[in-house]
Design a protein around this motif. Structure first.
Motif, PDB file in Angstrom:
ATOM      1  N   LEU A   1      96.201  37.768  88.051  1.00  0.00           N
ATOM      2  CA  LEU A   1      96.952  37.172  86.909  1.00  0.00           C
ATOM      3  C   LEU A   1      96.328  35.858  86.717  1.00  0.00           C
ATOM      4  N   SER A   2      95.524  35.197  87.440  1.00  0.00           N
ATOM      5  CA  SER A   2      94.880  33.818  86.923  1.00  0.00           C
ATOM      6  C   SER A   2      93.885  34.229  86.410  1.00  0.00           C
ATOM      7  N   LEU A   3      93.048  35.005  86.704  1.00  0.00           N
ATOM      8  CA  LEU A   3      92.116  35.534  85.924  1.00  0.00           C
ATOM      9  C   LEU A   3      92.083  36.118  84.540  1.00  0.00           C
ATOM     10  N   ILE A   4      93.115  36.876  84.372  1.00  0.00           N
ATOM     11  CA  ILE A   4      93.679  37.138  83.217  1.00  0.00           C
ATOM     12  C   ILE A   4      94.046  36.001  82.136  1.00  0.00           C
ATOM     13  N   ALA A   5      94.660  35.290  82.539  1.00  0.00           N
ATOM     14  CA  ALA A   5      95.245  34.004  81.955  1.00  0.00           C
ATOM     15  C   ALA A   5      93.854  33.252  81.572  1.00  0.00           C
ATOM     16  N   ILE A   6      93.145  33.111  82.224  1.00  0.00           N
ATOM     17  CA  ILE A   6      91.818  32.221  82.184  1.00  0.00           C
ATOM     18  C   ILE A   6      91.107  33.010  80.860  1.00  0.00           C
ATOM     19  N   ALA A   7      91.053  34.420  81.118  1.00  0.00           N
ATOM     20  CA  ALA A   7      90.434  35.053  79.988  1.00  0.00           C
ATOM     21  C   ALA A   7      90.816  34.773  78.659  1.00  0.00           C
ATOM     22  N   VAL A   8      92.153  34.988  78.692  1.00  0.00           N
ATOM     23  CA  VAL A   8      93.244  34.731  77.463  1.00  0.00           C
ATOM     24  C   VAL A   8      93.020  33.298  76.782  1.00  0.00           C
ATOM     25  N   THR A   9      92.935  32.493  77.591  1.00  0.00           N
ATOM     26  CA  THR A   9      93.068  31.012  77.196  1.00  0.00           C
ATOM     27  C   THR A   9      91.763  30.678  76.947  1.00  0.00           C
ATOM     28  N   ALA A  10      90.772  31.104  77.560  1.00  0.00           N
ATOM     29  CA  ALA A  10      89.151  30.856  77.163  1.00  0.00           C
ATOM     30  C   ALA A  10      88.916  31.430  75.633  1.00  0.00           C
ATOM     31  N   THR A  11      89.379  32.659  75.652  1.00  0.00           N
ATOM     32  CA  THR A  11      89.205  33.164  74.219  1.00  0.00           C
ATOM     33  C   THR A  11      89.769  32.543  73.227  1.00  0.00           C
ATOM     34  N   LEU A  12      91.202  32.018  73.467  1.00  0.00           N
ATOM     35  CA  LEU A  12      91.751  31.176  72.422  1.00  0.00           C
ATOM     36  C   LEU A  12      91.121  29.862  72.166  1.00  0.00           C
ATOM     37  N   GLY A  13      90.727  29.301  73.237  1.00  0.00           N
ATOM     38  CA  GLY A  13      90.061  28.212  72.991  1.00  0.00           C
ATOM     39  C   GLY A  13      88.665  27.817  72.275  1.00  0.00           C
ATOM     40  N   LEU A  14      87.922  29.178  72.294  1.00  0.00           N
ATOM     41  CA  LEU A  14      86.906  29.605  71.649  1.00  0.00           C
ATOM     42  C   LEU A  14      87.104  29.824  70.260  1.00  0.00           C
ATOM     43  N   MET A  15      88.548  30.156  70.039  1.00  0.00           N
ATOM     44  CA  MET A  15      88.555  30.481  68.477  1.00  0.00           C
ATOM     45  C   MET A  15      89.546  29.487  67.789  1.00  0.00           C
ATOM     46  N   LEU A  16      90.214  28.652  68.355  1.00  0.00           N
ATOM     47  CA  LEU A  16      91.222  27.769  67.681  1.00  0.00           C
ATOM     48  C   LEU A  16      90.497  26.308  67.620  1.00  0.00           C
ATOM     49  N   GLY A  17      90.934  25.449  66.595  1.00  0.00           N
ATOM     50  CA  GLY A  17      90.340  24.283  66.637  1.00  0.00           C
ATOM     51  C   GLY A  17      90.678  23.771  65.152  1.00  0.00           C
ATOM     52  N   SER A  18      90.026  22.630  64.562  1.00  0.00           N
ATOM     53  CA  SER A  18      90.092  22.430  63.396  1.00  0.00           C
ATOM     54  C   SER A  18      89.449  23.346  62.464  1.00  0.00           C
ATOM     55  N   HIS A  19      88.626  24.191  62.788  1.00  0.00           N
ATOM     56  CA  HIS A  19      87.958  25.144  61.986  1.00  0.00           C
ATOM     57  C   HIS A  19      88.179  26.660  62.809  1.00  0.00           C
ATOM     58  N   GLN A  20      89.205  27.501  62.616  1.00  0.00           N
ATOM     59  CA  GLN A  20      89.500  28.612  63.210  1.00  0.00           C
ATOM     60  C   GLN A  20      88.349  29.743  63.181  1.00  0.00           C
TER      61      GLN A  20
ATOM     62  N   LEU B   1      77.403  28.074  66.044  1.00  0.00           N
ATOM     63  CA  LEU B   1      77.043  26.841  66.593  1.00  0.00           C
ATOM     64  C   LEU B   1      78.289  26.168  66.989  1.00  0.00           C
ATOM     65  N   ILE B   2      79.456  26.189  66.286  1.00  0.00           N
ATOM     66  CA  ILE B   2      80.797  25.776  66.882  1.00  0.00           C
ATOM     67  C   ILE B   2      81.150  26.392  67.987  1.00  0.00           C
ATOM     68  N   VAL B   3      81.134  27.558  68.269  1.00  0.00           N
ATOM     69  CA  VAL B   3      81.575  28.293  69.371  1.00  0.00           C
ATOM     70  C   VAL B   3      80.828  28.035  70.658  1.00  0.00           C
ATOM     71  N   ILE B   4      79.401  28.205  70.269  1.00  0.00           N
ATOM     72  CA  ILE B   4      78.454  27.889  71.612  1.00  0.00           C
ATOM     73  C   ILE B   4      77.954  26.440  71.848  1.00  0.00           C
ATOM     74  N   GLN B   5      77.947  25.495  71.053  1.00  0.00           N
ATOM     75  CA  GLN B   5      77.463  24.148  71.090  1.00  0.00           C
ATOM     76  C   GLN B   5      78.885  23.355  71.417  1.00  0.00           C
ATOM     77  N   SER B   6      79.859  23.679  70.768  1.00  0.00           N
ATOM     78  CA  SER B   6      81.019  22.878  70.950  1.00  0.00           C
ATOM     79  C   SER B   6      81.982  23.182  71.961  1.00  0.00           C
ATOM     80  N   ARG B   7      82.728  24.361  71.803  1.00  0.00           N
ATOM     81  CA  ARG B   7      84.011  24.919  72.237  1.00  0.00           C
ATOM     82  C   ARG B   7      83.791  25.619  73.815  1.00  0.00           C
ATOM     83  N   LEU B   8      82.514  26.307  73.626  1.00  0.00           N
ATOM     84  CA  LEU B   8      82.090  26.917  75.153  1.00  0.00           C
ATOM     85  C   LEU B   8      82.142  25.805  76.105  1.00  0.00           C
ATOM     86  N   PRO B   9      81.111  24.785  75.851  1.00  0.00           N
ATOM     87  CA  PRO B   9      80.962  23.615  77.047  1.00  0.00           C
ATOM     88  C   PRO B   9      82.391  22.998  77.080  1.00  0.00           C
TER      89      PRO B   9
END
Length: 361
Positions: free
Chosen positions: A40-59, A80-88
């Protein structure tokens, strides 16, 4: 040691009311529950990580996120936004959340205190103060430099809280240690604020860091703190059987052959490494180290072989969830991760204090 002696030791501890040993049927189901919690934790991590890569000032759409991860194009602004900012940022959140939860689980076991947490017992505040002083007065400006000050501050605060909580013989109960931690946290935070207010440049540069934030973290932060976190995690997992013995009580642990002083010293090293590295990476974030171990302990029991790794996974999911919620609530702006984590973990803290089983673990 013979089985009758072991049984007698367990019965003596259980009669004293200090044993955290769960019923046999609960212990038998612990491996199954452990696997379920991990899944369940790994599923939650996958979901929240995906949302973290999607959401922000620029969706960014999910499809574009997938393309950025699998087929990165440096000429694409969204990539660039996904890899350089949100992934780290996401990677740092995983490391910090797991580190804080692991240190919280160890602290709760060592002190047999349900309120033990790097934030509540002053460890985060000590690390934070040392980093701010290093930045303001010693000219340290990179994480490679101030991570060592974070370790020194975390260790110093831990020793001070322990000394105050045990200033009188037999006085080191859960409530007293929590009060000592709160007092130390307030005092150290006052010093930190004084340094920040008196140094405008330091305040401007690190005003977000002092409340805990994942914003603006790059991969250099992850690569710097990860070796220390891994060292602390491996050492903690190796200490799991000894922590199980120690949780039965000091005398019982000695009768089972455990070197309690060495175990406590090594466990304290784990706390300094993990909590200090997490604070150096993201600032003082509270409640992740308090909430995650309690949730896991309720589900899988107090066996540290299961408790420690499961707490790390739940803590990582908790911090990523706090970070995502902080971006959703006030979009297109964002609430700092430390504030969002407090909003999530605060109710758990209140329920814990009001619980009848608050006295000790």
């Amino acid at each position: 040691m013979s089985t009758p002696v072991l049984n007698a030791s367990r019965r003596a501890v259980e009669q004293s009311g200090d044993s955290p040993t769960p019923p046999r049927h609960h212990a038998a189901r612990a491996p199954i529950r452990f696997v379920a919690v991990l899944a369940l934790s790994l599923i939650a991590i996958a979901v929240t990580a995906t949302l973290g890569l999607m959401l922000g000032s620029h969706q960014v759409p999910a499809q574009v996120v997938w393309e950025a991860v699998t087929n990165y194009d440096a000429g694409n602004n969204q990539h660039l936004i996904v890899i350089q900012s949100r992934l780290p940022r996401t990677i740092v959140g995983l490391i910090a959340g797991g580190s804080l939860a692991l240190s919280g689980a160890i602290m709760q076991s060592l002190t047999r205190n349900p309120l033990a947490d790097p934030g509540i017992l002053g460890v985060n505040a000590g690390a934070s103060a040392a980093v701010v002083i290093a930045i303001a007065y010693l000219g340290v400006s990179t994480i490679n430099g101030y991570i060592w000050f974070a370790f020194i501050g975390a260790a110093g605060a831990s020793v001070l809280v322990y000394a105050l909580g045990n200033a009188q013989r037999g006085a080191g109960g859960p409530a007293r240690i929590a009060l000592a931690g709160s007092a130390v946290t307030i005092a150290i935070s006052a010093v930190t604020n004084m340094v920040l207010i008196s140094n405008e440049l330091t305040f401007s540069k690190f005003r977000y860091w002092t409340v805990g934030s994942l914003q603006g973290r790059d991969l250099d932060v992850s690569t710097t703190v990860l070796p220390f976190v891994l060292a602390g995690a491996v050492l903690a997992l190796c200490l799991a059987p000894s922590l199980n013995a120690l949780s039965l009580g000091e005398e019982t642990a000695r009768s089972l052959g455990s070197r309690t002083r060495s175990v406590r010293a090594l466990a304290a090293v784990c706390v300094v490494l993990t909590a200090g590295a997490a604070t150096a990476a993201v600032g003082p974030i509270g409640f992740a180290g308090l909430a995650a171990p309690h949730v896991v302990r309720k589900l899988v029991g107090p066996n540290h072989t299961y408790l420690l790794p499961a707490s790390m996974c739940v803590g990582a999911a908790f911090l990523l969830l706090a970070d995502v919620l902080g971006r959703i609530v006030v979009a297109p702006g964002e609430i700092q991760t430390g504030i969002a984590a407090a909003a999530l973990g605060g109710p758990i803290f209140i329920l814990l204090v009001r619980s009848r089983s608050f006295g000790a673990l």
